[in-house]
Design an enzyme around this catalytic site. Structure first.
Site, mmCIF file in Angstrom:
data_model
loop_
_atom_site.group_PDB
_atom_site.id
_atom_site.type_symbol
_atom_site.label_atom_id
_atom_site.label_comp_id
_atom_site.label_asym_id
_atom_site.label_seq_id
_atom_site.Cartn_x
_atom_site.Cartn_y
_atom_site.Cartn_z
ATOM 1 N N SER A 107 11.346 5.064 1.567
ATOM 2 C CA SER A 107 10.166 5.927 1.527
ATOM 3 C C SER A 107 9.380 5.857 2.823
ATOM 4 O O SER A 107 9.259 4.801 3.447
ATOM 5 C CB SER A 107 9.260 5.519 0.355
ATOM 6 O OG SER A 107 8.081 6.282 0.352
ATOM 7 N N ASP A 108 8.841 7.005 3.208
ATOM 8 C CA ASP A 108 7.849 7.050 4.275
ATOM 9 C C ASP A 108 6.581 6.376 3.751
ATOM 10 O O ASP A 108 6.403 6.212 2.539
ATOM 11 C CB ASP A 108 7.583 8.515 4.644
ATOM 12 C CG ASP A 108 6.822 8.644 5.952
ATOM 13 O OD1 ASP A 108 6.774 7.655 6.705
ATOM 14 O OD2 ASP A 108 6.287 9.731 6.213
ATOM 15 N N LYS A 109 5.694 5.974 4.661
ATOM 16 C CA LYS A 109 4.462 5.308 4.242
ATOM 17 C C LYS A 109 3.326 6.287 4.023
ATOM 18 O O LYS A 109 2.799 6.432 2.923
ATOM 19 C CB LYS A 109 4.039 4.271 5.298
ATOM 20 C CG LYS A 109 2.681 3.604 4.988
ATOM 21 C CD LYS A 109 2.257 2.659 6.082
ATOM 22 C CE LYS A 109 1.819 3.372 7.335
ATOM 23 N NZ LYS A 109 0.542 4.124 7.154
ATOM 24 N N THR A 155 12.771 9.613 1.570
ATOM 25 C CA THR A 155 11.631 10.512 1.569
ATOM 26 C C THR A 155 11.152 10.734 2.994
ATOM 27 O O THR A 155 11.386 9.913 3.881
ATOM 28 C CB THR A 155 10.461 9.959 0.736
ATOM 29 O OG1 THR A 155 9.787 8.940 1.483
ATOM 30 C CG2 THR A 155 10.940 9.406 -0.579
ATOM 31 N N ASP A 184 8.304 13.604 5.544
ATOM 32 C CA ASP A 184 7.529 14.837 5.645
ATOM 33 C C ASP A 184 7.594 15.466 7.029
ATOM 34 O O ASP A 184 7.217 16.620 7.210
ATOM 35 C CB ASP A 184 6.066 14.593 5.265
ATOM 36 C CG ASP A 184 5.422 13.499 6.120
ATOM 37 O OD1 ASP A 184 6.100 12.940 6.999
ATOM 38 O OD2 ASP A 184 4.239 13.206 5.899
#
Length: 922
Positions: free
Chosen positions: A344-346, A638, A640
């Site tokens: 996951s991205d943070k 993940t 964005d």
């Protein structure tokens, strides 16, 4: 004109070269010299010549598959060709109706596959949209508007707030310049830029003297020289990675491909045996033997299976959408159920992407703020005691913070939104938690003058009317503010110790100070050079989402490892990782630059052992995904930003953010989170496991029918007698090709769809993820398949023979009497198999437990599906139009009863099998 031979900028026709100039490490004058440019830019003739040589500033694209090629791919597989061959053979034998039905099945499956693939491969188109259409460049010293695609290395470009950077630039002049680079680097805040060179090995996020193509200017102005265009930019490098990165098959599609190949081989072998047996052993006409072979080929192939899988996944898609997860590619639904690692991205996913003041430190005392995000709700505590009355010194500190900022807070829907800098917004929210209204403060203590924040000075100062006097308020980097304050050495040591403590916790530390300004109406940098009274420190962080912490615990309980991969600073990453439970004592984050020196084998070890990564570049993310996949993990990634797109495409399941995600990341991903919340991923995994369980139920229901049909036709060839009709040998065939397709495409689909609505198994999120290599069917499912197929075949053959000889009577037979008997016998055979499916469906609601374990009426769609099928079966039997297509004949009430009783044999047999297996398990 300047000489062109030494031009070293990268362009459209070349990817960034590892051995090329490190523009961020060169002084600005050296960069200009290398590019044979100067402060006045290029001449028009020079720009034209360079454009001719390097090409336009447009990202290249690889050719995508056209619709016809996509459609061809759906047909070009072993089962597709086998069905086409069966249809062609039926046509050659003078059976056009059967042939058209078979070709129709091929067309339906091809259309379903085509729709699933059509929307894939759009990421590169979205990437191109990140380059602006126009830019301002200096040509012969004059600013002119030029199309961004005409920019070349050596052009001097000017930028101002709101601009998109049109190419990679080495900055040569900046004024209060901030750039939003989250899409490329993952940084949660805008980056302050300067012109000083940095280390050659500095990560992308630390190259503060560069502005990169596709990023956004949020504040200030700058001038830079173009050092790379098109494919030579960082954006172009990601474009190349996207072009090179293929999408993976899901675990289920891989195993179904193996099953399909096995079915194809088995069908070819059995069909060959049947043809030889019919012609040479039973002395049947060649045409009759070939039609039996066609019937068996059509019967054994699960033509309805693609529709069943697609519909089950589509139902899962709708359920996931209700839980804020939008699936763009149907197979991703099943993949979620087998996910074993989530990378996951943070920012915005595990954290709120809303800076929050957590600590105020002043005069050696620490005050803690509760609440997260921009909602002005929370308490202030000191030594664990809630401060009902705010101490005057803390109120003064927060008043200084609010007045020395420009951000505004306002309601937005069900939450709160900000206008301005996120750091300043956090200060305003902290003030409101202390009861300070920023609007009232700014009105009562009007601002007279301001020194704006600049990346070079790292502070902001305002002159305000405060308590009847004029007062200077200073806010900025703590080391800058402290050196301007009147403090003794002991006080400085105490403040620096506090700064270090909070910085190690990953917090962003802001210092504040002030001093009286007499009656002056203006301030200058000299007025804040010294003599200020230190007010205190405010420490903030982008806090973890509470629901994300709960979701991570749920994932750990389900045997899923969660890893955080971010472009942020290692200290910040470690602090958030510890709060989320991803790092234990003694564990640290791994920086991207460390991954560069690792072999693939070493990287696999690190990828498996480490849960937090910082300062990660796009190629690092892809290597990490590949390393985990090589160890057998099913990886969800993940992201964005643009920098996330290649890894999203490479992962087994790419998950983009719906709110903050770029168009590039959404197009590269297989799923989009509409609320940007990690908790929605955990919910999607739960739904994915439910979908997989229901898919297995559907497969366990569909495939026994195909085996049962194949066994029925094989028994009819091997054991049914050859009948003399008008002096010619005729083979008795239990079903025609079109009738087997009715069972496969209508009965099987109508009954298997309700299984997709079964509820989640109670232990679904307490069991470990299944292995990608785990067979679709366990041994007991295969045994179940054989039992059901044998019962179907025995019932179908028995009904056929009983009905045929009851109507046909003794030999010799006329063709008319044979045709009537054959039509009714085949109709009752199909109806008996249909009833077998109905009773087996009830047992498939739970593969291990009693049919009552799920609750008789917990899934009403089961009974709706049965009702719909019985209605369709009645149309199949009695409608003249369908009788003409499928060769059926009307049945009387007793025939329906016999068919139902024969089909009902499945119910006690499978219930008994379940009971024995439960007893054996103890």
């Amino acid at each position: 004109m300047r000489k062109q031979s030494g031009l070293t900028g990268t362009s459209n026709n070349s990817a960034p070269r590892p051995d090329g100039p490190s523009w961020h490490a060169l002084p600005e004058q050296d960069a200009l010299t290398r590019l044979q440019s100067g402060p006045t830019g290029l001449t028009a003739a020079e720009a034209t010549e360079r454009l001719r040589r390097v090409g336009p500033n447009i990202l290249s694209r690889t050719g995508s598959d056209g619709p016809l090629l996509l459609l061809w791919r759906q047909i070009n597989n072993p089962i597709g060709w086998l069905l086409i061959a069966a249809g062609a053979l039926a046509l050659a034998l003078g059976k056009p109706t059967d042939a058209m039905v078979v070709f129709g099945a091929v067309g339906i499956n091809a259309f379903i596959g085509f729709i699933q693939e059509y929307r894939a491969g759009k990421a590169i188109e979205a990437l191109s949209a990140m380059i602006p259409e126009a830019a301002t460049a200096l040509r012969e010293g004059q600013p002119v508007a030029v199309p961004a695609e005409d920019l070349v290395p050596g052009d001097i470009v000017t930028l101002q707030s709101g601009d998109k950077v049109p190419a990679d630039l080495r900055l040569i002049r900046v004024k209060n310049f901030l750039a939003e680079e989250a899409a490329l680097t993952g940084e949660s805040l805008p980056v302050a830029k300067h012109t000083d060179p940095v280390a050659p090995d500095a990560p992308l996020g630390d190259r503060a003297c560069m502005a990169y193509s596709g990023t956004l200017v949020v504040q200030g102005t700058a001038t830079g020289v173009v050092v790379a265009t098109a494919n030579g930019t960082e954006l172009g490098r990601i474009n190349a990675l996207l072009n090179q990165t293929g999408q993976l098959e899901t675990p289920l599609t891989r195993q179904l491909a193996t099953v399909s190949s096995g079915i194809t081989v088995a069908v070819v072998v059995v069909v060959t045996v049947l043809i030889v047996f019919g012609i040479w052993i039973k002395d049947a006409p060649t045409g009759e033997a070939l039609m039996v072979a066609v019937s068996l080929a059509v019967a054994a192939i699960p033509e309805g299976l693609p529709a069943v899988i697609t519909i089950c996944m589509a139902i899962g898609v709708r359920r996931m959408a209700d839980r804020h997860a939008v699936v763009r590619h149907l197979p991703a639904v099943e993949t979620l159920g087998s996910t074993s690692v989530i990378c996951s991205d943070k920012t915005g996913t595990l954290t709120r992407n809303e800076m929050t003041v957590q600590v105020a430190w002043l005069e050696g005392r620490e005050y803690r703020f509760s609440g997260v995000g921009y909602a002005p709700v929370g308490d202030i505590e000191h030594d664990g005691i809630r401060q009902a009355d705010i101490p005057p010194s803390l109120a003064d500190l927060l008043t200084c913070a609010v007045l020395c900022s420009d951000a505004a807070l306002h309601p937005a829907g069900d939450g709160w939104a900000i206008t301005g800098d996120p750091t300043e917004a956090a200060l305003v929210v902290a003030g409101r938690k202390a009861g300070l209204d920023d609007h009232e403060l700014r009105t009562r203590h009007g601002r007279l003058d301001v020194i704006p924040f600049e990346s070079d000075t790292k502070f902001m100062a305002t002159l305000n009317r405060l308590d009847g006097a004029h007062r200077i308020l200073l806010k900025g980097a703590p080391e800058i503010v402290v050196e301007r304050c009147a403090l003794d050495e002991a006080q400085r040591r105490l403040i620096h110790a506090a700064m270090d403590t909070y910085a190690r916790q990953g917090m962003r530390v802001i210092a504040l100070a002030g001093k009286d300004a007499g009656r002056t109406e203006q301030i200058s940098p000299a007025d804040v050079a010294g003599g200020l009274a230190f007010a205190g420190l405010l420490c903030m962080i982008d806090p973890p989402r509470t629901e994300a912490m709960d979701a991570i615990r749920a994932c750990h309980g389900a045997g899923i490892t969660v890893k955080m991969i971010t472009g942020d600073h290692p200290v910040t990453a470690e602090a958030i990782g510890r709060q989320l439970g991803l790092l234990q004592d003694g564990q640290n984050a791994v920086e991207g630059r460390r991954l560069d020196g690792l072999t693939d084998a070493q990287l696999q070890e690190v990828a498996q052992a480490t849960n937090v990564y910082a300062r990660v570049a796009p190629e690092h993310k892809i290597r990490l995904v590949k390393a985990l996949q090589s160890r057998g993990y099913v990886v969800a990634m993940t992201g964005d930003g643009v920098n996330d797109a290649p890894a999203l495409k490479r992962a087994d399941i790419g998950v983009a953010m719906g709110i903050t995600g770029t168009a590039v990341s959404k197009e590269a991903a297989k799923m989009v989170l509409m609320d940007d919340n990690f908790a929605s991923i955990a919910a999607a995994v739960e739904e994915g496991r439910r979908v997989y369980d229901n898919l297995i139920r559907s497969l366990a229901f569909v495939l026994p029918t195909n085996l049962g049909l194949a066994c029925t036709l094989s028994l009819s060839m091997f054991f049914f007698p050859t009948i003399r009709v008008d002096g010619v040998n005729e083979l008795l065939t239990a079903m025609s090709p079109s009738q087997t397709l009715w069972i496969n495409l209508v009965a099987s689909v109508a009954l298997s769809i309700p299984l997709a609505f079964e509820v989640l198994e109670p232990n679904a999120m307490r069991r470990a993820p299944r292995s990608p290599d785990e067979p679709v069917f366990s041994r007991f499912i295969v045994a179940r398949l054989i039992i059901v197929a044998a019962l179907m075949a025995a019932g179908g053959c028995g009904l056929f023979l009983w009905e045929y000889f009851r109507i046909a009577g003794p030999e010799p037979l006329t063709s008319a009497r044979h045709a009537l008997a054959l039509a009714e016998a085949q109709t009752i055979c199909v109806t008996g198999i249909t009833f077998s499916q109905i009773f087996y469906l009830l047992n498939c609601r739970s593969l291990h437990d009693s049919l009552f374990s799920q609750g008789v009426f917990s899934n009403p769609s089961i009974f709706i599906g049965i009702g719909i099928l019985l209605l369709l079966q009645a149309c199949f039997i009695y409608l003249p139009q369908l009788q003409a297509v499928f060769g059926t004949a009307p049945l009387d009430g007793s025939s329906w009863l016999y068919a139902m009783l024969a089909g009902a044999a499945v119910l006690p047999a499978i219930s008994l099998d379940k009971w024995f297996r439960r007893r054996r398990r103890g």
